[in-house]
Design an enzyme around this catalytic site. Structure first.
Site, PDB file in Angstrom:
ATOM      1  N   ASP A  61      67.659  25.730 -33.086  1.00 51.53           N
ATOM      2  CA  ASP A  61      67.519  26.074 -31.665  1.00 51.53           C
ATOM      3  C   ASP A  61      66.158  25.591 -31.152  1.00 51.53           C
ATOM      4  OD1 ASP A  61      65.907  27.954 -32.891  1.00 51.53           O
ATOM      5  OD2 ASP A  61      66.764  29.695 -31.861  1.00 51.53           O
ATOM      6  N   SER A  62      65.359  25.011 -32.070  1.00 57.17           N
ATOM      7  CA  SER A  62      64.148  24.304 -31.638  1.00 57.17           C
ATOM      8  C   SER A  62      64.502  23.178 -30.682  1.00 57.17           C
ATOM      9  CB  SER A  62      63.389  23.760 -32.855  1.00 57.17           C
ATOM     10  OG  SER A  62      64.256  23.029 -33.696  1.00 57.17           O
TER      11      SER A  62
ATOM     12  N   ASP B  31      72.308  26.514 -35.857  1.00 55.20           N
ATOM     13  CA  ASP B  31      71.344  27.609 -35.689  1.00 55.20           C
ATOM     14  C   ASP B  31      71.779  28.425 -34.471  1.00 55.20           C
ATOM     15  OD1 ASP B  31      69.047  29.052 -36.112  1.00 55.20           O
ATOM     16  OD2 ASP B  31      67.701  27.548 -35.252  1.00 55.20           O
TER      17      ASP B  31
ATOM     18  N   LYS C  96      72.890  29.644 -39.210  1.00 60.91           N
ATOM     19  CA  LYS C  96      71.616  30.301 -39.527  1.00 60.91           C
ATOM     20  C   LYS C  96      71.354  31.389 -38.493  1.00 60.91           C
ATOM     21  CE  LYS C  96      67.340  28.353 -38.841  1.00 60.91           C
ATOM     22  NZ  LYS C  96      66.708  29.337 -37.936  1.00 60.91           N
TER      23      LYS C  96
ATOM     24  N   GLU D  26      68.378  34.294 -37.281  1.00 62.34           N
ATOM     25  CA  GLU D  26      67.029  34.867 -37.375  1.00 62.34           C
ATOM     26  C   GLU D  26      67.124  36.381 -37.346  1.00 62.34           C
ATOM     27  OE1 GLU D  26      64.254  33.842 -34.286  1.00 62.34           O
ATOM     28  OE2 GLU D  26      64.630  31.712 -34.555  1.00 62.34           O
TER      29      GLU D  26
ATOM     30  N   GLU E   7      59.531  31.417 -42.483  1.00 61.03           N
ATOM     31  CA  GLU E   7      58.704  30.695 -41.507  1.00 61.03           C
ATOM     32  C   GLU E   7      57.327  31.341 -41.365  1.00 61.03           C
ATOM     33  OE1 GLU E   7      60.486  29.524 -37.774  1.00 61.03           O
ATOM     34  OE2 GLU E   7      58.555  28.824 -37.010  1.00 61.03           O
TER      35      GLU E   7
HETATM   36  O1  KIV Z   1      65.118  25.946 -34.861  1.00 62.73           O
HETATM   37  C1  KIV Z   1      64.532  25.464 -35.840  1.00 62.73           C
HETATM   38  O2  KIV Z   1      64.170  24.277 -35.878  1.00 62.73           O
HETATM   39  C2  KIV Z   1      64.269  26.344 -36.968  1.00 62.73           C
HETATM   40  C3  KIV Z   1      63.382  25.836 -38.050  1.00 62.73           C
HETATM   41  C4  KIV Z   1      61.978  25.888 -37.608  1.00 62.73           C
HETATM   42  C5  KIV Z   1      63.595  26.554 -39.321  1.00 62.73           C
HETATM   43  O3  KIV Z   1      64.713  27.441 -36.976  1.00 62.73           O
END
Ligand code: KIV
Length: 268
Positions: A48-49, A87, A117, A119, A186
């Site tokens: 989600d970056s 993510d 993924k 969080e 992280e």
């Molecule tokens: O969104 C992302 O790129 C991430 C990584 C920093 C692990 O969650």
């Protein structure tokens, strides 16, 4: 038909057992995914970056499920044999477990990802259990949680006190027991991620978490020098594409204005 074998969650676990480092990198588009896969990157994370790196937001909070699925599907098309992780963005899994499960399924069914993924800490433990028992491979993400940036009031290193370090170790163990196949660590002290890595059988994948993790993940824009405002401490620049792109764009603009491009060799 290609005979190339696809990586699985068991392969990732075996890598840990054999002390082989796992290489993970974010990717948001087909072309980058194809290049990363070709170069031997084990796992592609459609992070989600993308909020910061490709969508022009200030943080990851505004990223939607549809945007994430759209990029995830592109990554899959670019690297059909890669192990791809979607993510799940902010509020696509926190509010309601049934909705979370349906959203996770869209990554597997529509975007053809291999896993999702999530969080979070203890609060998402029941959801992780439920997802795994429903057949969704889950990678957890602890430590600094970018989706909590508004509550935390910034991006802060986690695990700096003994109590916080113990909490993180406990969370990693609980996620392992819940069936998560790996955990991202992280921005936490290397000594803490060393302890976590020793405390669980599932692979730990670090970003800003030191060298003792079972693998590393980086944001592709960071390692390529596409993010030019500053270099995050946890990043190493392997290329300066930002500088090269500026040079190329300026040259192109100049040549078009001066009538040097296109030349006869570019014309039909
Ligand atoms: O969104 C992302 O790129 C991430 C990584 C920093 C692990 O969650």
């Amino acid at each position: 038909m290609s005979t190339e074998k696809k990586l699985t969650v068991s392969c990732l676990r075996r890598k840990k057992e054999k002390n082989e480092k796992i290489v993970m990198l974010t990717a948001y588009d087909a072309a980058t995914a194809a290049l990363a896969y070709r170069c031997g990157v084990d796992v592609l994370l459609v992070g989600d970056s993308m909020g910061n790196t490709v969508l022009g937001y200030e943080n990851t909070i505004p990223v939607t499920l549809e945007q994430s699925l759209h990029h995830c599907a592109a990554v899959r098309r670019g690297a059909p044999k890669a192990f791809v992780i979607g993510d799940m963005p902010f509020m696509t899994y926190q509010a309601d477990q049934n909705e979370a499960l349906k959203n996770a399924a869209r990554y597997l069914q529509e975007a053809r990802a291999d896993a999702v993924k999530l969080e979070g800490g203890a609060e998402i433990l029941p959801l992780v259990k439920r997802m795994v028992s429903a057949g969704v491979p889950v990678m957890c993400h602890i430590g600094l949680l970018p989706q909590q940036v508004l509550v935390a009031g910034g991006y802060k290193i986690a695990g700096k006190t003994e109590a916080d370090a113990q909490r993180l170790i406990r969370e990693a163990q609980e996620f392992e027991a819940a069936g998560a196949f790996a955990v991202v660590l992280e921005c936490l002290p290397a000594a803490v991620s060393k302890e976590i890595t020793a405390a669980v059988k599932i692979p730990t994948i670090g970003i800003g978490a030191g060298k003792y993790c079972d693998g590393q993940v980086q944001v592709v824009n960071d390692i390529l020098g596409l993010f030019t405002a500053f270099v995050p401490k946890h990043t190493k620049r392997y290329a300066e594409l930002g500088i090269q792109i500026e040079k190329a764009f300026s040259e192109y603009a100049g040549e078009v204005r001066e009538g040097k491009f296109p030349g006869d060799e570019h014309s039909f």
